[in-house]
Design a protein around this motif. Structure first.
Motif, PDB file in Angstrom:
ATOM      1  N   GLN A 238      22.844  32.303  31.879  1.00 56.09           N
ATOM      2  CA  GLN A 238      21.719  32.877  32.611  1.00 56.09           C
ATOM      3  C   GLN A 238      22.095  34.212  33.234  1.00 56.09           C
ATOM      4  O   GLN A 238      21.304  35.173  33.212  1.00 56.09           O
ATOM      5  N   ALA A 239      23.309  34.262  33.781  1.00 55.47           N
ATOM      6  CA  ALA A 239      23.753  35.490  34.442  1.00 55.47           C
ATOM      7  C   ALA A 239      23.905  36.628  33.435  1.00 55.47           C
ATOM      8  O   ALA A 239      23.475  37.760  33.685  1.00 55.47           O
TER       9      ALA A 239
ATOM     10  N   ALA B  14      22.431  42.781  39.820  1.00 61.09           N
ATOM     11  CA  ALA B  14      23.574  42.302  39.042  1.00 61.09           C
ATOM     12  C   ALA B  14      24.663  41.738  39.949  1.00 61.09           C
ATOM     13  O   ALA B  14      25.267  40.698  39.651  1.00 61.09           O
ATOM     14  N   SER B  15      24.917  42.410  41.074  1.00 56.84           N
ATOM     15  CA  SER B  15      25.927  41.929  42.016  1.00 56.84           C
ATOM     16  C   SER B  15      25.536  40.579  42.600  1.00 56.84           C
ATOM     17  O   SER B  15      26.376  39.684  42.747  1.00 56.84           O
TER      18      SER B  15
ATOM     19  N   GLY C  64      39.433  35.022  33.514  1.00 57.26           N
ATOM     20  CA  GLY C  64      38.777  34.610  32.283  1.00 57.26           C
ATOM     21  C   GLY C  64      37.287  34.469  32.490  1.00 57.26           C
ATOM     22  O   GLY C  64      36.632  33.605  31.892  1.00 57.26           O
ATOM     23  N   ASN C  65      36.725  35.328  33.365  1.00 58.74           N
ATOM     24  CA  ASN C  65      35.311  35.248  33.732  1.00 58.74           C
ATOM     25  C   ASN C  65      34.548  36.375  33.050  1.00 58.74           C
ATOM     26  O   ASN C  65      34.651  37.542  33.436  1.00 58.74           O
ATOM     27  N   SER C  66      33.740  36.023  32.029  1.00 58.03           N
ATOM     28  CA  SER C  66      33.017  37.039  31.263  1.00 58.03           C
ATOM     29  C   SER C  66      31.918  37.694  32.080  1.00 58.03           C
ATOM     30  O   SER C  66      31.537  38.841  31.823  1.00 58.03           O
ATOM     31  N   ILE C  67      31.388  36.989  33.090  1.00 55.31           N
ATOM     32  CA  ILE C  67      30.315  37.550  33.912  1.00 55.31           C
ATOM     33  C   ILE C  67      30.851  38.706  34.744  1.00 55.31           C
ATOM     34  O   ILE C  67      30.232  39.767  34.840  1.00 55.31           O
TER      35      ILE C  67
ATOM     36  N   GLN D 242      27.005  33.357  40.540  1.00 57.61           N
ATOM     37  CA  GLN D 242      27.779  32.724  39.474  1.00 57.61           C
ATOM     38  C   GLN D 242      29.184  32.364  39.924  1.00 57.61           C
ATOM     39  O   GLN D 242      29.705  31.293  39.621  1.00 57.61           O
ATOM     40  N   LEU D 243      29.828  33.259  40.688  1.00 57.82           N
ATOM     41  CA  LEU D 243      31.194  32.995  41.148  1.00 57.82           C
ATOM     42  C   LEU D 243      31.256  31.836  42.140  1.00 57.82           C
ATOM     43  O   LEU D 243      32.282  31.170  42.266  1.00 57.82           O
TER      44      LEU D 243
END
Length: 209
Positions: free
Chosen positions: A85-86, A67-68, A147-150, A74-75
């Protein structure tokens, strides 16, 4: 501070966003490093003590590592496609973890496998509970500001990692001090509900992107 306040608003916002991104990446690198070390310590302790809860927690650490890595990816290149996808990858990780713990906890209960004591495992779980809660809080705050949902979804993964550490710790302590062998697999079952719940939440959230 005065120099930053004199910058155009858009440039100040960009610098603030970049600072938050760096903080998010740092939190993920810290989580990644902790879990790489922890997965080795815990799986060796779990195998030595014949503890399904400890071995299950080691697998949870592997999912947290995945996950990390997804969040770091993604970041470093935010896009809606990557975000979907993430989220789905994180959700799948939850489902795999919950299914593994459910299956092996039930097997252990039915076979009545009696785990032995693990002082190293207990010490690491205490530290992990504290560290994971701290990292989860940092991710939640940073993700909210970005505002990053991931990042916020992965904060929930980290919270579950902390809760799992706490439940496994209780099981190990009950087995160590009272000889309640069944507390070990029961401790593993605590996280099953949360795993399925958060896995479903991540998939639903991804469908809205």
């Amino acid at each position: 501070m005065e120099e930053i306040s004199n910058l155009p608003k858009s440039e100040r916002e960009l610098r603030a966003a970049n600072k938050l991104l760096r903080r998010g990446l740092l939190l993920e690198y810290l989580t990644l490093g902790w879990n790489v070390v922890g997965s080795i310590i815990v799986i060796l302790s779990g195998m030595e003590a014949n503890s399904i809860a400890l071995v299950g927690f080691a697998f949870d650490s592997l999912i947290e590592i995945g996950a990390s890595m997804i969040v770091i990816w993604q970041l470093m290149g935010v896009s809606q496609r990557r975000e979907k996808q993430a989220l789905r990858s994180i959700g799948t990780g939850f489902f795999v973890l919950a299914t593994y713990i459910l299956t092996h906890s039930l097997e252990t209960l039915l076979a009545q496998v009696h785990p032995s004591q693990s002082i190293i495992g207990i010490a690491w779980l205490v530290a992990t509970f504290i560290v994971m809660l701290s990292l989860a809080w940092g991710k939640e705050v940073t993700g909210e500001k970005l505002g990053n949902s991931i990042l916020k979804a992965e904060a929930r993964v980290t919270v579950i990692d902390a809760y799992l550490a706490g439940s496994v710790l209780v099981g190990l302590l009950l087995n160590t001090f009272f000889g309640w062998w069944w507390a070990d697999p029961i401790a593993g079952l605590v996280i099953v509900f949360y795993g399925f719940k958060e896995g479903w939440h991540a998939w639903v959230e991804s469908s809205h992107l």
